[in-house]
Write a protein that holds these residues in place. Structure first.
Motif, PDB file in Angstrom:
ATOM      1  N   GLY A 114      15.667 -12.404   6.907  1.00 12.91           N
ATOM      2  CA  GLY A 114      15.018 -11.140   6.553  1.00 12.91           C
ATOM      3  C   GLY A 114      16.040 -10.285   5.826  1.00 12.91           C
ATOM      4  O   GLY A 114      17.128 -10.047   6.346  1.00 12.91           O
ATOM      5  N   GLY A 135       7.315 -13.600   2.232  1.00 11.19           N
ATOM      6  CA  GLY A 135       6.598 -12.424   2.694  1.00 11.19           C
ATOM      7  C   GLY A 135       7.384 -11.146   2.512  1.00 11.19           C
ATOM      8  O   GLY A 135       8.564 -11.154   2.144  1.00 11.19           O
ATOM      9  N   TYR A 136       6.685 -10.074   2.809  1.00 10.80           N
ATOM     10  CA  TYR A 136       7.256  -8.742   2.659  1.00 10.80           C
ATOM     11  C   TYR A 136       6.717  -7.882   3.791  1.00 10.80           C
ATOM     12  O   TYR A 136       5.496  -7.744   3.934  1.00 10.80           O
ATOM     13  CB  TYR A 136       6.830  -8.162   1.303  1.00 10.80           C
ATOM     14  CG  TYR A 136       7.568  -6.919   0.896  1.00 10.80           C
ATOM     15  CD1 TYR A 136       8.740  -7.008   0.175  1.00 10.80           C
ATOM     16  CD2 TYR A 136       7.084  -5.656   1.223  1.00 10.80           C
ATOM     17  CE1 TYR A 136       9.426  -5.861  -0.216  1.00 10.80           C
ATOM     18  CE2 TYR A 136       7.756  -4.509   0.837  1.00 10.80           C
ATOM     19  CZ  TYR A 136       8.927  -4.622   0.121  1.00 10.80           C
ATOM     20  OH  TYR A 136       9.600  -3.492  -0.258  1.00 10.80           O
ATOM     21  N   ARG A 137       7.607  -7.364   4.610  1.00 15.17           N
ATOM     22  CA  ARG A 137       7.185  -6.487   5.704  1.00 15.17           C
ATOM     23  C   ARG A 137       7.514  -5.055   5.310  1.00 15.17           C
ATOM     24  O   ARG A 137       8.672  -4.685   5.187  1.00 15.17           O
ATOM     25  CB  ARG A 137       7.880  -6.875   7.008  1.00 15.17           C
ATOM     26  CG  ARG A 137       7.502  -8.281   7.458  1.00 15.17           C
ATOM     27  CD  ARG A 137       8.030  -8.619   8.813  1.00 15.17           C
ATOM     28  NE  ARG A 137       9.496  -8.613   8.805  1.00 15.17           N
ATOM     29  CZ  ARG A 137      10.237  -8.870   9.874  1.00 15.17           C
ATOM     30  NH1 ARG A 137       9.673  -9.149  11.030  1.00 15.17           N
ATOM     31  NH2 ARG A 137      11.545  -8.844   9.791  1.00 15.17           N
ATOM     32  N   GLU A 138       6.459  -4.275   5.094  1.00 15.78           N
ATOM     33  CA  GLU A 138       6.623  -2.897   4.662  1.00 15.78           C
ATOM     34  C   GLU A 138       6.859  -1.989   5.865  1.00 15.78           C
ATOM     35  O   GLU A 138       6.137  -2.071   6.868  1.00 15.78           O
ATOM     36  CB  GLU A 138       5.373  -2.448   3.903  1.00 15.78           C
ATOM     37  CG  GLU A 138       5.496  -1.079   3.286  1.00 15.78           C
ATOM     38  CD  GLU A 138       4.265  -0.696   2.486  1.00 15.78           C
ATOM     39  OE1 GLU A 138       4.158   0.485   2.137  1.00 15.78           O
ATOM     40  OE2 GLU A 138       3.419  -1.566   2.220  1.00 15.78           O
ATOM     41  N   LYS A 139       7.888  -1.157   5.755  1.00 10.74           N
ATOM     42  CA  LYS A 139       8.218  -0.195   6.814  1.00 10.74           C
ATOM     43  C   LYS A 139       8.186  -0.855   8.194  1.00 10.74           C
ATOM     44  O   LYS A 139       7.553  -0.370   9.115  1.00 10.74           O
ATOM     45  CB  LYS A 139       7.274   1.000   6.751  1.00 10.74           C
ATOM     46  CG  LYS A 139       7.406   1.788   5.467  1.00 10.74           C
ATOM     47  CD  LYS A 139       6.487   2.977   5.437  1.00 10.74           C
ATOM     48  CE  LYS A 139       6.643   3.719   4.122  1.00 10.74           C
ATOM     49  NZ  LYS A 139       5.736   4.851   4.031  1.00 10.74           N
ATOM     50  N   VAL A 140       8.916  -1.955   8.327  1.00  9.43           N
ATOM     51  CA  VAL A 140       8.892  -2.736   9.560  1.00  9.43           C
ATOM     52  C   VAL A 140       9.676  -2.074  10.690  1.00  9.43           C
ATOM     53  O   VAL A 140       9.365  -2.250  11.859  1.00  9.43           O
ATOM     54  CB  VAL A 140       9.368  -4.183   9.302  1.00  9.43           C
ATOM     55  CG1 VAL A 140      10.856  -4.212   8.955  1.00  9.43           C
ATOM     56  CG2 VAL A 140       9.055  -5.085  10.467  1.00  9.43           C
ATOM     57  N   TRP A 147      12.363   4.643   7.297  1.00  9.06           N
ATOM     58  CA  TRP A 147      11.616   3.392   7.344  1.00  9.06           C
ATOM     59  C   TRP A 147      12.168   2.422   6.311  1.00  9.06           C
ATOM     60  O   TRP A 147      12.415   2.794   5.173  1.00  9.06           O
ATOM     61  CB  TRP A 147      10.131   3.642   7.084  1.00  9.06           C
ATOM     62  CG  TRP A 147       9.443   4.273   8.240  1.00  9.06           C
ATOM     63  CD1 TRP A 147       9.083   5.582   8.376  1.00  9.06           C
ATOM     64  CD2 TRP A 147       9.063   3.620   9.451  1.00  9.06           C
ATOM     65  NE1 TRP A 147       8.490   5.784   9.596  1.00  9.06           N
ATOM     66  CE2 TRP A 147       8.461   4.599  10.284  1.00  9.06           C
ATOM     67  CE3 TRP A 147       9.172   2.313   9.923  1.00  9.06           C
ATOM     68  CZ2 TRP A 147       7.969   4.299  11.548  1.00  9.06           C
ATOM     69  CZ3 TRP A 147       8.689   2.019  11.181  1.00  9.06           C
ATOM     70  CH2 TRP A 147       8.090   2.997  11.982  1.00  9.06           C
ATOM     71  N   ASP A 149      11.882  -1.568   4.534  1.00 11.89           N
ATOM     72  CA  ASP A 149      11.116  -2.784   4.284  1.00 11.89           C
ATOM     73  C   ASP A 149      12.038  -3.986   4.497  1.00 11.89           C
ATOM     74  O   ASP A 149      13.267  -3.845   4.520  1.00 11.89           O
ATOM     75  CB  ASP A 149      10.595  -2.799   2.849  1.00 11.89           C
ATOM     76  CG  ASP A 149       9.694  -1.627   2.521  1.00 11.89           C
ATOM     77  OD1 ASP A 149       9.153  -1.000   3.461  1.00 11.89           O
ATOM     78  OD2 ASP A 149       9.529  -1.331   1.323  1.00 11.89           O
ATOM     79  N   ASN A 150      11.435  -5.148   4.611  1.00 12.72           N
ATOM     80  CA  ASN A 150      12.187  -6.376   4.807  1.00 12.72           C
ATOM     81  C   ASN A 150      11.495  -7.494   4.045  1.00 12.72           C
ATOM     82  O   ASN A 150      10.279  -7.665   4.166  1.00 12.72           O
ATOM     83  CB  ASN A 150      12.253  -6.697   6.302  1.00 12.72           C
ATOM     84  CG  ASN A 150      13.493  -7.409   6.714  1.00 12.72           C
ATOM     85  OD1 ASN A 150      13.417  -8.528   7.177  1.00 12.72           O
ATOM     86  ND2 ASN A 150      14.639  -6.780   6.562  1.00 12.72           N
ATOM     87  N   LEU A 152      11.097 -11.491   3.490  1.00 15.89           N
ATOM     88  CA  LEU A 152      11.296 -12.710   4.269  1.00 15.89           C
ATOM     89  C   LEU A 152      11.524 -13.900   3.337  1.00 15.89           C
ATOM     90  O   LEU A 152      10.735 -14.127   2.411  1.00 15.89           O
ATOM     91  CB  LEU A 152      10.083 -12.975   5.154  1.00 15.89           C
ATOM     92  CG  LEU A 152       9.715 -11.850   6.101  1.00 15.89           C
ATOM     93  CD1 LEU A 152       8.427 -12.196   6.843  1.00 15.89           C
ATOM     94  CD2 LEU A 152      10.841 -11.591   7.070  1.00 15.89           C
TER      95      LEU A 152
END
Length: 162
Positions: A114, A135-140, A147, A149-150, A152
């Motif tokens: 990540g 993938g993309y995790r917004e404001k994880v 906040w 993002d991450n 993957l």
């Protein structure tokens, strides 16, 4: 440069490089370097490497479990850190190449990572060595009340689990 197995007595230099990474604000959600015992208990013992140049550790890489469930025994999350003075000198590439080989020898079929989107050098390193964005995790999660993002990334072995 020598790439070798990380040993407990390397921790002081490893922790210093880890602190530099934490200080960038885009390498990890960690805000302080853990104790060696905590770090040791949360990383695999068989896939830990350091890069040594002129008797100084200039980078490190290690794997950790992604899950305790037996079906994920061949999947690991990677960490790779390069000291500030050695960034841009292929240390990360050498560490990650060796870590990939070592992980396959240990039976890992998937490596995942990540990465903060603003960590461009880490993204380029992963893509150069065959990782793909999955993938993309917004404001994880938040880091210092901001906040983050991450992105993957994963790399499937062409030797294990095929």
């Amino acid at each position: 440069m020598e790439i070798r197995k990380m040993i407990a007595s390397d921790w002081e230099q490893v922790a210093s490089i880890y602190a530099e990474g934490i200080g960038t604000g885009y390498a990890t959600f960690e805000t302080k370097v853990p104790t060696y015992d905590y770090w040791d208990n949360n990383h695999l013992t068989n896939c830990r490497l350091v890069a040594v140049l002129e008797q100084q550790i200039v980078g490190w890489a290690a794997l950790s479990h992604v899950s305790s469930r037996c079906v994920y025994v061949g999947v690991a999350e990677l960490s790779v850190y390069v000291g500030a003075k050695s960034r841009g000198s292929s240390v990360g590439t050498l560490l990650l190449k060796h870590l990939i080989l070592q992980s396959e020898e240990a039976g890992y079929w998937t490596l995942q990572s990540g990465i903060f989107p603003d960590n461009k050098s880490s993204i380029l390193l992963h893509e150069k060595l065959g990782f793909r964005k999955i993938g993309y995790r917004e404001k994880v999660a938040q880091l210092y009340d901001v906040w983050k993002d991450n992105v993957l990334y994963e790399r499937r072995s062409t030797k294990i689990g095929v």
